[in-house]
Write a protein that holds these residues in place. Structure first.
Motif, PDB file in Angstrom:
ATOM      1  N   GLY A  84       0.753  -1.249   0.000  1.00 30.21           N
ATOM      2  CA  GLY A  84       0.000   0.000   0.000  1.00 30.21           C
ATOM      3  C   GLY A  84       0.777   1.290   0.000  1.00 30.21           C
ATOM      4  O   GLY A  84       0.191   2.357  -0.225  1.00 30.21           O
ATOM      5  N   MET A  85       2.111   1.248   0.213  1.00 27.84           N
ATOM      6  CA  MET A  85       2.854   2.488   0.351  1.00 27.84           C
ATOM      7  C   MET A  85       4.108   2.559  -0.515  1.00 27.84           C
ATOM      8  O   MET A  85       4.602   3.647  -0.797  1.00 27.84           O
ATOM      9  N   MET A  86       4.630   1.449  -0.889  1.00 25.32           N
ATOM     10  CA  MET A  86       5.923   1.426  -1.577  1.00 25.32           C
ATOM     11  C   MET A  86       5.843   2.057  -2.959  1.00 25.32           C
ATOM     12  O   MET A  86       4.929   1.801  -3.732  1.00 25.32           O
ATOM     13  N   GLN A  87       6.821   2.884  -3.258  1.00 25.85           N
ATOM     14  CA  GLN A  87       6.962   3.478  -4.582  1.00 25.85           C
ATOM     15  C   GLN A  87       8.126   2.776  -5.273  1.00 25.85           C
ATOM     16  O   GLN A  87       9.284   2.961  -4.895  1.00 25.85           O
ATOM     17  N   VAL A  88       7.814   1.968  -6.271  1.00 26.93           N
ATOM     18  CA  VAL A  88       8.875   1.197  -6.915  1.00 26.93           C
ATOM     19  C   VAL A  88       9.765   2.100  -7.754  1.00 26.93           C
ATOM     20  O   VAL A  88       9.316   3.110  -8.310  1.00 26.93           O
ATOM     21  N   ALA A  89      11.036   1.721  -7.828  1.00 25.90           N
ATOM     22  CA  ALA A  89      12.012   2.466  -8.625  1.00 25.90           C
ATOM     23  C   ALA A  89      12.289   1.662  -9.887  1.00 25.90           C
ATOM     24  O   ALA A  89      13.046   0.694  -9.866  1.00 25.90           O
TER      25      ALA A  89
END
Length: 347
Positions: A84-89
């Motif tokens: 729910g929170m992770m911003q993938v790189a």
């Protein structure tokens, strides 16, 4: 108490939770209130931060390994963060080109699979894993040789010249003529098929009642095919590279966990069984800590993605395994891109 979705956490709780998780994933160490108070974006006192940390701990999202230590995310907390929170790189263009170049180096497909496992290890700083496509031989000949009244030796010769032997337990005594008839029937009618194709076609024909085989020979045909179909399904091949990466400085303080993980990796059949769970996934799967039985004791995470051939069929799985403090935001898209790149050269 049930774990709330991210949207039910207050903005202050979400911010603090995110900082704790990101700090832990970066350092591998619990994050304390004094460290968080130094973050200019929070603008909160250590006392206010401690209150929120206690709330997050009550919800089961954080844990304190020692009374005086900071907090670290639980497996449940990591799952909440990842989903729910992770911003993938996403991989950069240079990273994508480097991955494709490394996998496309000249050589047999086995070399590409070895390179994939090593590449995933380098990317993640953990251990890379590749489940090799099953090699299903195409039939050239099958012979059934009597061993005793209730046992026979099935000798399979593949189109590639490979020979495999299996002992078949017979449901009833069968004479040499029944064994010969069954072997000839398989060879004559199913040559050139894979074992899976042979089994499916044979069962379909037997079900129609058009087969000239008697009941004893029909049973032998079923057993002769099933013994290899079953064995092939139970023998996935796994390549693991970079296990030494698991012995980093952070691991030295928890050497028993690492020993348990290395022991688990020795059981490649169990690891392959876990990776099988990712075969039908449409996207990269993440197994965190106690979510999977195999690595529950070692507290490890697995990131796995299926790779497909040019016809879109899943032929294997690639992934990494390491401590739960893996850099998910970077590793997840890297694993996904590596799986897609490998699929392009599998054919």
């Amino acid at each position: 108490m049930a774990t709330p979705p991210v949207t039910e956490l207050s903005t202050r709780a979400r911010d603090i939770f995110r900082l704790v998780v990101e700090g832990y994933l970066t350092s591998g160490q619990p994050v304390g209130s004094k460290t968080l108070a130094g973050d200019a974006g929070l603008n909160l006192s250590p006392a206010s931060i401690r209150s929120v940390l206690a709330e997050l701990e009550t919800l089961g999202l954080l844990a304190a390994p020692h009374t005086s230590a900071g907090r670290m995310p639980t497996d449940v907390g990591l799952r909440l963060f990842v989903d729910g929170m992770m911003q993938v790189a996403e991989p950069t263009r240079q990273e994508r080109q480097a991955i494709e170049k490394r996998l496309a180096a000249p050589g047999p497909i086995e070399a590409a699979l070895e390179a994939t496992s090593a590449l995933l290890s380098d990317i993640s700083g953990a251990a890379g894993m590749v489940m090799v496509p099953r090699k299903e031989p195409r039939l050239a000949q099958l012979t059934l040789v009597p061993l005793s009244a209730t046992r026979a030796l099935a000798v399979l010769v593949g189109e590639d010249g490979g020979i495999e032997n299996r002992v078949i337990e017979l449901s009833a005594p069968a004479g040499p003529s029944a064994l010969e008839q069954a072997g000839n029937f398989i060879t004559a009618r199913l040559a050139g098929r894979t074992l899976a194709e042979a089994a499916a076609a044979m069962r379909a024909e037997l079900a129609t009642g058009r087969s000239q085989l008697d009941a004893a020979s029909r049973d032998l045909v079923e057993r002769g095919l099933a013994v290899w179909s079953e064995d092939a399904a139970r023998r996935p091949v796994l390549i693991v590279r970079g296990a030494a990466n698991l012995l980093d400085e952070a691991a030295l303080g928890d050497i028993e966990r690492v020993r348990q993980l290395l022991d688990d990796l020795e059981d490649k059949q169990e690891v392959a069984t876990l990776l099988e769970a990712a075969r039908e996934a449409q996207a990269t799967r993440i197994f965190i800590g106690s979510e999977n039985r195999l690595f529950a004791l070692s507290g490890s995470s697995v990131i796995a993605s299926p790779y497909r051939d040019r016809e879109g069929r899943v032929v294997g799985v690639v992934g990494v395994i390491g401590p739960t403090r893996l850099n998910y935001a970077r590793v997840v898209p890297m694993v996904d891109f590596t799986a897609r790149s490998l699929g392009k050269i599998i054919g």
